[in-house]
Design an enzyme around this catalytic site. Sequence first.
Site, PDB file in Angstrom:
ATOM      1  N   ALA A 228     -29.577 -26.513 -23.165  1.00  0.00           N
ATOM      2  CA  ALA A 228     -30.728 -25.785 -22.637  1.00  0.00           C
ATOM      3  C   ALA A 228     -30.633 -24.313 -23.005  1.00  0.00           C
ATOM      4  CB  ALA A 228     -30.802 -25.938 -21.123  1.00  0.00           C
ATOM      5  N   GLY A 251     -34.197 -38.642 -13.985  1.00  0.00           N
ATOM      6  CA  GLY A 251     -33.901 -37.655 -12.955  1.00  0.00           C
ATOM      7  C   GLY A 251     -33.058 -36.490 -13.434  1.00  0.00           C
ATOM      8  N   ASP A 254     -34.806 -33.077 -13.163  1.00  0.00           N
ATOM      9  CA  ASP A 254     -34.901 -32.586 -11.785  1.00  0.00           C
ATOM     10  C   ASP A 254     -33.551 -32.068 -11.303  1.00  0.00           C
ATOM     11  OD1 ASP A 254     -37.576 -33.473 -11.780  1.00  0.00           O
ATOM     12  OD2 ASP A 254     -36.972 -35.458 -11.081  1.00  0.00           O
ATOM     13  N   ASP A 290     -32.348 -41.757  -9.392  1.00  0.00           N
ATOM     14  CA  ASP A 290     -32.948 -40.447  -9.643  1.00  0.00           C
ATOM     15  C   ASP A 290     -32.125 -39.309  -9.050  1.00  0.00           C
ATOM     16  OD1 ASP A 290     -35.058 -42.042 -10.563  1.00  0.00           O
ATOM     17  OD2 ASP A 290     -36.532 -40.545  -9.935  1.00  0.00           O
TER      18      ASP A 290
END
Length: 312
Positions: A228, A251, A254, A290
């Site tokens: 990232a 998931g 998140d 998740d």
Amino acid sequence: MTDLLTLGETMVSVRTARPMRLGGEAQLSIAGSETNVAIGLSRLGHQATWVGAVGNDEPGRLIQRTLRAEGVDTNYLRFSDDSFTGFIAFDQPSHDITRVSYHRRGSAGSTLTPDESIAAIEATQPRLLHVTGITPALSDTTRAATLAAVRTASAAGVQVSLDVNYRARLWSRPDAATAIRELLPYVHTVFASDDELDLLTDAPDAVSDLLAHTTVDHVIVTAGGKGAWAHSSDGTIHRPALPVTVVDSIGAGDAFVSGYLSATLDNLSPEARLDRATTSGAFCVTALGDWESLPTRDDLHLLSHTHGTALR
């Protein structure tokens, strides 16, 4: 006051480890992008509040019970007598492929109103408001509720984060771009995968355009196994994905967001925010579900151990 307030739809999830058409055992849980983030924040020691609607049915009670067990404030959860609780099905046609089926059209979650989102913000006075691009896709009402929430929060000086979270089964890219861009004047932090940036702006250099011409001051771009990037006026920071065995990637985004927002609430440096985000995302992909494998604060250091370590 609450540390984080988020709003959206949470569904009951049904998961099988093989093609669902074959029947067999299934795992029952809950799933929803916003509540995944809320659970992640709660496990990391923050007070998280969720605003949403579920059916006045047993699936809705399961959602309420699970969130309460995870320490998420459900005082602004509404039970609807007129609509059902949506559900989502996960099955695996291959060991490394997860197939998702939604059963949510007309669900209680799609009835969330602007008045409900405004009332929750005014009552809880959150430090952060987190929204996603999923909620405005559910109905005209939830789109209005999302816009009302970011406007109210911004006017009150609350930091607002947005996870684009594009879902092709809910709407087209042009429709998504229109709705998501109307949120941008009130947003400070944007999370997007590298293939979602065109939903935020038509500019060739999306990141530079967002930082120069909107209220957004942090653009966080995720790229799965590549890691990232965090972009701001101070420059760009990159963190690679942690080397873990991936069991289930559902998931992970998140989880990443929950780690980043937790570090933001702790007033950590941009580098430390990205570190906690990638660590939380790595925890998520190491087990099915998740949110079930999201870390607590005491867990964060565990992935620094050598693979296969036994802690005795």
